[in-house]
Design a protein around this motif. Structure first.
Motif, PDB file in Angstrom:
ATOM      1  N   ASP A   1      -4.711  -7.005  -9.074  1.00  0.00           N
ATOM      2  CA  ASP A   1      -4.754  -6.400 -10.669  1.00  0.00           C
ATOM      3  C   ASP A   1      -3.456  -6.112 -10.944  1.00  0.00           C
ATOM      4  OD1 ASP A   1      -5.650  -5.915 -13.123  1.00  0.00           O
ATOM      5  OD2 ASP A   1      -7.448  -4.883 -12.521  1.00  0.00           O
ATOM      6  N   VAL A   2      -2.801  -6.515 -11.993  1.00  0.00           N
ATOM      7  CA  VAL A   2      -1.647  -6.071 -12.796  1.00  0.00           C
ATOM      8  C   VAL A   2      -1.728  -4.824 -13.278  1.00  0.00           C
ATOM      9  CG1 VAL A   2      -0.697  -8.357 -13.146  1.00  0.00           C
ATOM     10  CG2 VAL A   2      -2.099  -7.227 -14.967  1.00  0.00           C
ATOM     11  N   VAL A   3      -3.015  -4.127 -13.737  1.00  0.00           N
ATOM     12  CA  VAL A   3      -3.042  -2.680 -14.409  1.00  0.00           C
ATOM     13  C   VAL A   3      -3.317  -1.556 -13.351  1.00  0.00           C
ATOM     14  CG1 VAL A   3      -3.663  -3.866 -16.631  1.00  0.00           C
ATOM     15  CG2 VAL A   3      -5.516  -3.261 -14.865  1.00  0.00           C
TER      16      VAL A   3
ATOM     17  N   LEU B   1     -18.469  -1.532 -12.312  1.00  0.00           N
ATOM     18  CA  LEU B   1     -17.217  -1.394 -11.839  1.00  0.00           C
ATOM     19  C   LEU B   1     -17.545  -0.355 -10.568  1.00  0.00           C
ATOM     20  CD1 LEU B   1     -14.720  -1.286 -14.825  1.00  0.00           C
ATOM     21  CD2 LEU B   1     -15.134  -3.134 -13.267  1.00  0.00           C
ATOM     22  N   ASP B   2     -16.750  -0.728  -9.595  1.00  0.00           N
ATOM     23  CA  ASP B   2     -16.911   0.298  -8.510  1.00  0.00           C
ATOM     24  C   ASP B   2     -15.467   0.570  -7.702  1.00  0.00           C
ATOM     25  OD1 ASP B   2     -17.581   1.788  -6.464  1.00  0.00           O
ATOM     26  OD2 ASP B   2     -17.966   0.141  -4.885  1.00  0.00           O
ATOM     27  N   PRO B   3     -14.583   1.161  -8.976  1.00  0.00           N
ATOM     28  CA  PRO B   3     -13.144   1.522  -8.496  1.00  0.00           C
ATOM     29  C   PRO B   3     -13.199   2.428  -7.424  1.00  0.00           C
ATOM     30  CG  PRO B   3     -14.179   3.068 -10.409  1.00  0.00           C
ATOM     31  CD  PRO B   3     -15.245   2.034 -10.158  1.00  0.00           C
ATOM     32  N   GLY B   4     -12.185   2.292  -6.427  1.00  0.00           N
ATOM     33  CA  GLY B   4     -11.813   3.047  -5.396  1.00  0.00           C
ATOM     34  C   GLY B   4     -11.077   4.150  -5.677  1.00  0.00           C
TER      35      GLY B   4
ATOM     36  N   PRO C   1      -3.035   1.365 -11.017  1.00  0.00           N
ATOM     37  CA  PRO C   1      -1.994   2.648 -10.998  1.00  0.00           C
ATOM     38  C   PRO C   1      -1.059   2.880  -9.868  1.00  0.00           C
ATOM     39  CG  PRO C   1      -4.420   3.293 -10.597  1.00  0.00           C
ATOM     40  CD  PRO C   1      -4.447   1.860 -10.863  1.00  0.00           C
ATOM     41  N   VAL C   2      -1.269   1.836  -8.849  1.00  0.00           N
ATOM     42  CA  VAL C   2      -0.423   1.872  -7.784  1.00  0.00           C
ATOM     43  C   VAL C   2       0.676   0.602  -7.805  1.00  0.00           C
ATOM     44  CG1 VAL C   2      -1.986   3.460  -6.235  1.00  0.00           C
ATOM     45  CG2 VAL C   2      -1.980   0.799  -6.270  1.00  0.00           C
ATOM     46  N   GLY C   3       0.525  -0.107  -8.757  1.00  0.00           N
ATOM     47  CA  GLY C   3       1.306  -1.219  -8.936  1.00  0.00           C
ATOM     48  C   GLY C   3       0.729  -2.575  -7.804  1.00  0.00           C
ATOM     49  N   SER C   4       1.545  -3.378  -7.564  1.00  0.00           N
ATOM     50  CA  SER C   4       1.178  -4.542  -6.806  1.00  0.00           C
ATOM     51  C   SER C   4       2.327  -4.921  -5.793  1.00  0.00           C
ATOM     52  CB  SER C   4       0.645  -5.605  -7.506  1.00  0.00           C
ATOM     53  OG  SER C   4       1.460  -6.206  -8.417  1.00  0.00           O
ATOM     54  N   ASN C   5       3.406  -4.197  -5.811  1.00  0.00           N
ATOM     55  CA  ASN C   5       4.294  -4.699  -5.121  1.00  0.00           C
ATOM     56  C   ASN C   5       4.638  -3.764  -3.842  1.00  0.00           C
ATOM     57  OD1 ASN C   5       5.242  -6.657  -7.088  1.00  0.00           O
ATOM     58  ND2 ASN C   5       6.143  -5.149  -8.285  1.00  0.00           N
ATOM     59  N   GLY C   6       3.888  -3.002  -3.476  1.00  0.00           N
ATOM     60  CA  GLY C   6       4.503  -1.927  -2.469  1.00  0.00           C
ATOM     61  C   GLY C   6       5.123  -1.151  -2.780  1.00  0.00           C
ATOM     62  N   ALA C   7       6.084  -0.290  -1.420  1.00  0.00           N
ATOM     63  CA  ALA C   7       6.736   0.385  -1.589  1.00  0.00           C
ATOM     64  C   ALA C   7       8.325  -0.209  -1.727  1.00  0.00           C
ATOM     65  CB  ALA C   7       6.774   1.364  -0.295  1.00  0.00           C
ATOM     66  N   TYR C   8       8.852   0.617  -2.404  1.00  0.00           N
ATOM     67  CA  TYR C   8      10.477   0.442  -2.710  1.00  0.00           C
ATOM     68  C   TYR C   8      11.244   1.596  -2.792  1.00  0.00           C
ATOM     69  CZ  TYR C   8       9.675   0.373  -7.693  1.00  0.00           C
ATOM     70  OH  TYR C   8       9.457   0.469  -9.173  1.00  0.00           O
TER      71      TYR C   8
ATOM     72  N   TYR D   1      -1.835  -0.339  -1.906  1.00  0.00           N
ATOM     73  CA  TYR D   1      -1.928  -1.834  -2.668  1.00  0.00           C
ATOM     74  C   TYR D   1      -3.399  -1.525  -3.272  1.00  0.00           C
ATOM     75  CZ  TYR D   1       2.062  -3.991  -0.727  1.00  0.00           C
ATOM     76  OH  TYR D   1       3.584  -4.457  -0.282  1.00  0.00           O
ATOM     77  N   PRO D   2      -3.711  -2.132  -4.430  1.00  0.00           N
ATOM     78  CA  PRO D   2      -4.792  -2.308  -4.967  1.00  0.00           C
ATOM     79  C   PRO D   2      -5.972  -3.077  -4.295  1.00  0.00           C
ATOM     80  CG  PRO D   2      -3.409  -3.466  -6.464  1.00  0.00           C
ATOM     81  CD  PRO D   2      -2.474  -2.722  -5.299  1.00  0.00           C
ATOM     82  N   ASP D   3      -7.157  -3.206  -4.843  1.00  0.00           N
ATOM     83  CA  ASP D   3      -7.870  -3.981  -4.248  1.00  0.00           C
ATOM     84  C   ASP D   3      -7.703  -5.479  -4.845  1.00  0.00           C
ATOM     85  OD1 ASP D   3      -9.517  -2.154  -3.037  1.00  0.00           O
ATOM     86  OD2 ASP D   3     -10.833  -1.826  -4.731  1.00  0.00           O
ATOM     87  N   LEU D   4      -8.083  -6.258  -3.925  1.00  0.00           N
ATOM     88  CA  LEU D   4      -7.672  -7.903  -4.118  1.00  0.00           C
ATOM     89  C   LEU D   4      -8.415  -8.112  -5.423  1.00  0.00           C
ATOM     90  CD1 LEU D   4      -7.921  -9.618  -0.955  1.00  0.00           C
ATOM     91  CD2 LEU D   4      -6.040  -9.079  -2.429  1.00  0.00           C
ATOM     92  N   SER D   5      -8.014  -8.984  -6.376  1.00  0.00           N
ATOM     93  CA  SER D   5      -8.564  -9.492  -7.618  1.00  0.00           C
ATOM     94  C   SER D   5      -9.965 -10.151  -7.110  1.00  0.00           C
ATOM     95  CB  SER D   5      -7.793 -10.559  -8.488  1.00  0.00           C
ATOM     96  OG  SER D   5      -6.932  -9.763  -8.990  1.00  0.00           O
ATOM     97  N   ASN D   6     -10.744 -10.495  -8.017  1.00  0.00           N
ATOM     98  CA  ASN D   6     -12.037 -11.154  -7.947  1.00  0.00           C
ATOM     99  C   ASN D   6     -11.691 -12.331  -7.302  1.00  0.00           C
ATOM    100  OD1 ASN D   6     -14.354 -12.869  -8.239  1.00  0.00           O
ATOM    101  ND2 ASN D   6     -15.051 -11.431  -9.957  1.00  0.00           N
ATOM    102  N   GLU D   7     -12.279 -12.985  -6.275  1.00  0.00           N
ATOM    103  CA  GLU D   7     -11.976 -14.341  -5.816  1.00  0.00           C
ATOM    104  C   GLU D   7     -12.044 -15.574  -6.963  1.00  0.00           C
ATOM    105  OE1 GLU D   7     -13.561 -17.062  -2.321  1.00  0.00           O
ATOM    106  OE2 GLU D   7     -13.052 -14.759  -1.835  1.00  0.00           O
TER     107      GLU D   7
END
Length: 92
Positions: free
Chosen positions: A72-74, A22-25, A76-83, A55-61
Motif C-alpha cells: 500500500d502506497v499510503v 479494517l484490521d491494521p497492524g 506510514p513505513v513506506g514501501s521501499n525498505g531501509a535506505y 514493510y507494510p502488509d501486502l496489498s489485497n490480492e
C-alpha cells in the motif's frame, strides 16, 4: 432516510458487497539522522530512513495485479525498505 454515499461496514448492503472491517497492524520504524556544520556556510547531514527495514502488509490480492504495487502506497513505513542518505549544503 439517510442516503449518504458512504455506507458503514455493518450496513447490510455493504456486507452483501463484501465489506469487512479494517484490521491494521502495528509497526515501528526508526529513522535517525545527524546534521552538523562545517564552517560558516557549509553543513552536512547523514542518516537512515526506516533503519528497522519494516514493510507494510501486502496489498489485497484482488488489487495487486495489473501493474498495481505490492504494498500500500499510503503506509506510514513506506514501501521501499531501509535506505541511508548523505547531504552537503552550501548557503550563499
Amino acid at each position: 432516510m439517510d442516503v449518504s454515499p458512504l455506507l458503514p461496514v455493518n450496513n447490510p448492503i455493504a456486507l452483501a458487497l463484501g465489506a469487512t472491517d479494517l484490521d491494521p497492524g502495528k509497526s515501528r520504524t526508526l529513522s535517525p539522522g545527524f546534521t552538523g556544520r562545517i564552517g560558516e556556510r557549509l553543513s552536512m547531514a547523514i542518516g537512515d530512513q526506516n533503519l528497522t527495514d519494516g514493510y507494510p502488509d501486502l496489498s489485497n490480492e484482488d488489487i495487486r495485479s495489473f501493474g498495481n504495487l505490492r504494498y500500500d502506497v499510503v503506509s506510514p513505513v513506506g514501501s521501499n525498505g531501509a535506505y541511508g542518505y548523505g547531504r552537503l549544503r552550501y548557503t550563499f
